[in-house]
Design a protein around this motif. Structure first.
Motif, short mmCIF file in Angstrom:
data_model
loop_
_atom_site.label_atom_id
_atom_site.label_comp_id
_atom_site.label_asym_id
_atom_site.label_seq_id
_atom_site.Cartn_x
_atom_site.Cartn_y
_atom_site.Cartn_z
N ILE A 58 66.58 -1.47 -9.58
CA ILE A 58 65.72 -1.22 -10.76
C ILE A 58 64.60 -2.25 -10.83
N ILE A 59 64.93 -3.53 -10.61
CA ILE A 59 63.91 -4.58 -10.63
C ILE A 59 62.89 -4.36 -9.52
N PHE A 60 63.37 -3.94 -8.34
CA PHE A 60 62.46 -3.68 -7.23
C PHE A 60 61.48 -2.56 -7.57
N SER A 65 55.44 -1.16 -10.42
CA SER A 65 55.03 -0.27 -11.51
C SER A 65 54.09 -0.99 -12.46
N GLN A 66 53.20 -0.24 -13.09
CA GLN A 66 52.31 -0.77 -14.11
C GLN A 66 52.89 -0.60 -15.51
N VAL A 73 56.71 5.69 -13.62
CA VAL A 73 56.39 4.67 -12.63
C VAL A 73 55.06 5.01 -11.96
N GLN A 74 54.14 4.07 -12.01
CA GLN A 74 52.85 4.21 -11.35
C GLN A 74 52.76 3.15 -10.26
N PHE A 75 52.80 3.61 -9.03
CA PHE A 75 52.85 2.68 -7.90
C PHE A 75 51.59 1.83 -7.85
N TYR A 80 52.16 -7.96 -7.15
CA TYR A 80 52.33 -8.88 -6.03
C TYR A 80 51.03 -9.62 -5.73
N ALA A 81 49.89 -8.95 -5.90
CA ALA A 81 48.61 -9.62 -5.70
C ALA A 81 48.41 -10.72 -6.73
#
Length: 210
Positions: A58-60, A65-66, A73-75, A80-81
């Motif tokens: 779930i955390i991954f 997600s935004q 979920v919006q990839f 990470y950036a």
């Protein structure tokens, strides 16, 4: 191959003779024994899956997600950036990796010789006593144990008061140093490293080690 195994058994003091041959009933007993072992590990496997693996998944998913909803979920790679481009965040994650790696390495370096000594050089009574000493702190809350060490390393704690008594200056800020964080994690996780190694070494025959 059978001859070499038979000769090896004789050199180790085993009885000579033909190697055992398993019939249909023997293979059935072996299969049932394996099935029984799988049933024994099934409950803990379910617990680890539900309470450890699923939350990590779930955390991954959230990390890409935004939104804060799994149904929308919006990839994105923006999260990470942001970690890579932000100095404080990158430092925090880097320190976490370094501290965890140092903790694992220190635990292994200390735990393996200790586990080997307990398993191969101590009597059964001494083994039980040593294992009991390692298990005893686990019956106390983790927060209480860590808070006890924090009191020990405080500016006016037991360590600094002892330094003053022998004429040395106080060591300030110990509780906020990186090595103290590593020390705390080694203290918490050390028993969980010793026990599996001890069980594994205990199952190795002395003849095989020789």
């Amino acid at each position: 191959m059978a001859t070499s195994v038979r000769d090896h058994r004789q050199r180790l003091g085993g009885a000579p003779g033909p190697l055992p041959a398993y019939g249909a009933s023997g293979r059935k007993r072996i299969a049932s024994g394996r099935a029984g072992r799988y049933l024994l590990i099934l409950p803990i496997s379910l617990v680890l899956t539900v309470f450890f693996f699923v939350p990590l998944v779930i955390i991954f998913v959230y990390s890409f997600s935004q939104t804060d909803s799994l149904s929308q979920v919006q990839f994105t790679l923006q999260n990470y950036a942001a970690v890579i481009t932000s100095g404080p965040k990158l430092s925090m994650y880097t320190n976490s990796i370094v501290y965890s790696a140092a903790t694992v390495l220190i635990c292994l370096v200390i735990a393996f010789p200790l586990a080997y000594y307990i398993a191969k050089y101590l009597s059964r009574t001494a083994q039980a006593f040593t294992i009991a000493l390692l298990v005893a702190p686990l019956f106390m809350s983790m927060l209480i144990r860590i808070f006890g060490w924090r009191l020990f390393f405080l500016k006016y704690g037991l360590l600094n008061e002892a330094l003053v008594l022998i004429g040395l200056p106080r060591a300030e800020g110990l509780t906020y140093m990186g090595p103290m964080a590593i020390f705390g994690m080694v203290y918490l996780y050390f028993p969980f490293v010793v026990f599996p190694i001890y069980v594994a070494i205990s199952g190795i025959p002395n003849e095989l080690l020789h």
